[in-house]
Scaffold this motif. Structure first.
Motif, short mmCIF file in Angstrom:
data_model
loop_
_atom_site.label_atom_id
_atom_site.label_comp_id
_atom_site.label_asym_id
_atom_site.label_seq_id
_atom_site.Cartn_x
_atom_site.Cartn_y
_atom_site.Cartn_z
N VAL A 70 0.85 -1.18 0.00
CA VAL A 70 0.00 0.00 0.00
C VAL A 70 0.89 1.23 0.00
O VAL A 70 2.01 1.22 0.52
CB VAL A 70 -0.97 0.02 1.21
CG1 VAL A 70 -1.91 -1.17 1.15
CG2 VAL A 70 -0.22 0.03 2.53
N GLU A 71 0.38 2.29 -0.60
CA GLU A 71 1.10 3.57 -0.66
C GLU A 71 0.19 4.64 -0.09
O GLU A 71 -0.98 4.74 -0.48
CB GLU A 71 1.46 3.91 -2.11
CG GLU A 71 2.23 5.21 -2.26
CD GLU A 71 2.50 5.56 -3.72
OE1 GLU A 71 3.16 6.59 -3.96
OE2 GLU A 71 2.04 4.81 -4.61
N GLN A 72 0.70 5.41 0.87
CA GLN A 72 -0.11 6.47 1.45
C GLN A 72 0.77 7.59 2.03
O GLN A 72 1.96 7.39 2.28
CB GLN A 72 -1.05 5.93 2.52
CG GLN A 72 -0.39 5.23 3.69
CD GLN A 72 -1.42 4.62 4.63
OE1 GLN A 72 -2.43 5.25 4.96
NE2 GLN A 72 -1.19 3.40 5.07
N PHE A 73 0.15 8.75 2.23
CA PHE A 73 0.84 9.92 2.76
C PHE A 73 1.08 9.77 4.25
O PHE A 73 0.20 9.34 5.00
CB PHE A 73 -0.02 11.16 2.50
CG PHE A 73 0.46 12.40 3.20
CD1 PHE A 73 1.61 13.06 2.78
CD2 PHE A 73 -0.22 12.91 4.29
CE1 PHE A 73 2.07 14.19 3.43
CE2 PHE A 73 0.23 14.06 4.95
CZ PHE A 73 1.37 14.70 4.50
N ARG A 74 2.30 10.14 4.70
CA ARG A 74 2.67 10.09 6.11
C ARG A 74 3.26 11.44 6.51
O ARG A 74 4.34 11.82 6.03
CB ARG A 74 3.68 8.98 6.36
CG ARG A 74 3.13 7.58 6.16
CD ARG A 74 1.92 7.31 7.00
NE ARG A 74 1.60 5.89 7.13
CZ ARG A 74 0.48 5.44 7.68
NH1 ARG A 74 -0.42 6.30 8.13
NH2 ARG A 74 0.27 4.15 7.78
N SER A 84 10.14 11.28 -0.39
CA SER A 84 8.71 11.56 -0.56
C SER A 84 7.96 11.20 0.72
O SER A 84 8.25 10.18 1.35
CB SER A 84 8.15 10.73 -1.72
OG SER A 84 6.73 10.83 -1.75
N PRO A 85 6.96 12.02 1.12
CA PRO A 85 6.14 11.65 2.27
C PRO A 85 5.09 10.58 1.93
O PRO A 85 4.34 10.17 2.81
CB PRO A 85 5.48 12.97 2.66
CG PRO A 85 5.45 13.77 1.40
CD PRO A 85 6.67 13.38 0.63
N ILE A 163 -5.56 5.35 0.19
CA ILE A 163 -4.56 4.29 0.18
C ILE A 163 -4.55 3.61 -1.19
O ILE A 163 -5.56 3.05 -1.63
CB ILE A 163 -4.85 3.25 1.28
CG1 ILE A 163 -4.86 3.93 2.65
CG2 ILE A 163 -3.84 2.13 1.23
CD1 ILE A 163 -5.38 3.06 3.76
N ARG A 164 -3.42 3.67 -1.86
CA ARG A 164 -3.27 3.01 -3.15
C ARG A 164 -2.72 1.61 -2.95
O ARG A 164 -1.70 1.42 -2.28
CB ARG A 164 -2.32 3.82 -4.05
CG ARG A 164 -2.11 3.19 -5.42
CD ARG A 164 -1.27 4.10 -6.32
NE ARG A 164 -0.99 3.45 -7.57
CZ ARG A 164 0.24 3.17 -8.04
NH1 ARG A 164 1.29 3.51 -7.32
NH2 ARG A 164 0.41 2.59 -9.20
N VAL A 165 -3.39 0.63 -3.55
CA VAL A 165 -3.00 -0.77 -3.45
C VAL A 165 -2.39 -1.22 -4.76
O VAL A 165 -2.93 -0.94 -5.84
CB VAL A 165 -4.23 -1.64 -3.12
CG1 VAL A 165 -3.90 -3.12 -3.27
CG2 VAL A 165 -4.72 -1.36 -1.71
N GLN A 166 -1.25 -1.91 -4.67
CA GLN A 166 -0.66 -2.47 -5.88
C GLN A 166 0.04 -3.79 -5.59
O GLN A 166 0.51 -4.01 -4.47
CB GLN A 166 0.33 -1.48 -6.51
CG GLN A 166 1.46 -1.02 -5.62
CD GLN A 166 2.30 0.06 -6.28
OE1 GLN A 166 2.72 -0.07 -7.42
NE2 GLN A 166 2.54 1.14 -5.56
N LEU A 167 0.07 -4.64 -6.59
CA LEU A 167 0.80 -5.89 -6.52
C LEU A 167 2.17 -5.69 -7.15
O LEU A 167 2.29 -5.12 -8.24
CB LEU A 167 0.05 -7.00 -7.26
CG LEU A 167 -1.27 -7.46 -6.64
CD1 LEU A 167 -2.03 -8.35 -7.62
CD2 LEU A 167 -1.03 -8.20 -5.33
N VAL A 168 3.19 -6.17 -6.48
CA VAL A 168 4.55 -6.09 -7.02
C VAL A 168 5.21 -7.46 -6.88
O VAL A 168 4.87 -8.23 -5.98
CB VAL A 168 5.40 -5.02 -6.31
CG1 VAL A 168 4.78 -3.65 -6.44
CG2 VAL A 168 5.62 -5.37 -4.84
#
Length: 208
Positions: A70-74, A84-85, A163-168
Motif C-alpha cells: 500500500v502507498e499512502q501519505f505520512r 517523498s512523504p 490508500i493506493r493498493v498495488q501488486l509487485v
C-alpha cells in the motif's frame, strides 16, 4: 539466553501528567530508576508519546511470488526533504478493545486493500521506538490469492484514508528495499523476514 537486568518493579513513577491530548497523547513522567551499580538514580523527567498498539501484515502470494503493498501519505516523513512523504508500506492498523490481533489484521486487510487472507502466521512483536513512545507492533504474514486482488484506491473516508493498493513481484520489492524506495521500519523488517522464509512458504503453499 539474554535476560534484562531489571524489571518494572525497578522503576518508581513519581508522577504522570498528560501535557497534550489530540489525535495522539503526550505524557510527562517523573521517574527514578535502578542503576547498574545497584543504586537508584535521582528524580528525572521524560515525555512519552502514547500511541497504543498496532498490527501489520505482510501480504504475500507464494504461488505467483507477488506482494501486496500500500502507498499512502505520512506527515512525519515531511521532515526529510530528500524523501517523498508517500510511503510504500504493509497493511497495518491500530488494535481496538475487545478485538483479537487476528481479527484486526483481517479487518485492516479488507478496509485498506479489499483483500481476504487465507492463512496467518505471527512473526514478531516489537517496540517501535521505546525511548519515546509506548507503541508495540505485532507483525504477521498473510497468505493471499493475488488473482483475487483488485488494484486501486481504498481506505475509509471518515478516517481521511487515501490508500493506493498495488501488486509487485518479490524481485521488485527487494530491489526497492535495496534502493531505499521502501524505507519504513515495518516494511524493512517484513521484507527481510521474507528473504529468509520465501522458499519455505513457496514449498508449503505450492499448487497441487
Amino acid at each position: 539466553m539474554l535476560k534484562p537486568t531489571y524489571h518494572q518493579t525497578d522503576v518508581e513513577i513519581v508522577s504522570r501528567q498528560t501535557v497534550f491530548q489530540g489525535f495522539f497523547k503526550l505524557e510527562k513522567l517523573r521517574l527514578k530508576q535502578k542503576q547498574f551499580d545497584g543504586g537508584w538514580s535521582g528524580e528525572f523527567s521524560r515525555e512519552v508519546f502514547v500511541r497504543g498498539d498496532a498490527v501489520g501484515v505482510l501480504l504475500f502470494d507464494p504461488r505467483t511470488d507477488q506482494l501486496l503493498l500500500v502507498e499512502q501519505f505520512r506527515p512525519g516523513a515531511l521532515y526529510d526533504q530528500s524523501q517523498s512523504p508517500w510511503q510504500f508500506e504493509m497493511v497495518a492498523g491500530m488494535t481496538e478493545a475487545g478485538e483479537s490481533l487476528e481479527s484486526v489484521v483481517q479487518r485492516e486487510a479488507q478496509e485498506e486493500a479489499g483483500c481476504t487472507i487465507e492463512a496467518l502466521e505471527h512473526l514478531f512483536k516489537y517496540w517501535v521506538s521505546p525511548g519515546g513512545t509506548d507503541e508495540q507492533i505485532d507483525l504477521f504474514l498473510g497468505i493471499i490469492d493475488s488473482t483475487q486482488v483488485t488494484e486501486g484506491v481504498y481506505g475509509l473516508d471518515h478516517e481521511q484514508e487515501d490508500i493506493r493498493v498495488q501488486l509487485v513481484s518479490y524481485t521488485e520489492a527487494i530491489a526497492a528495499l535495496s534502493e531505499g524506495a521502501i524505507n519504513n521500519a515495518m516494511a524493512i523488517i517484513a521484507l527481510q523476514w521474507l528473504q529468509l522464509n520465501r522458499g519455505r512458504l513457496q514449498q508449503k503453499f505450492k499448487p497441487t
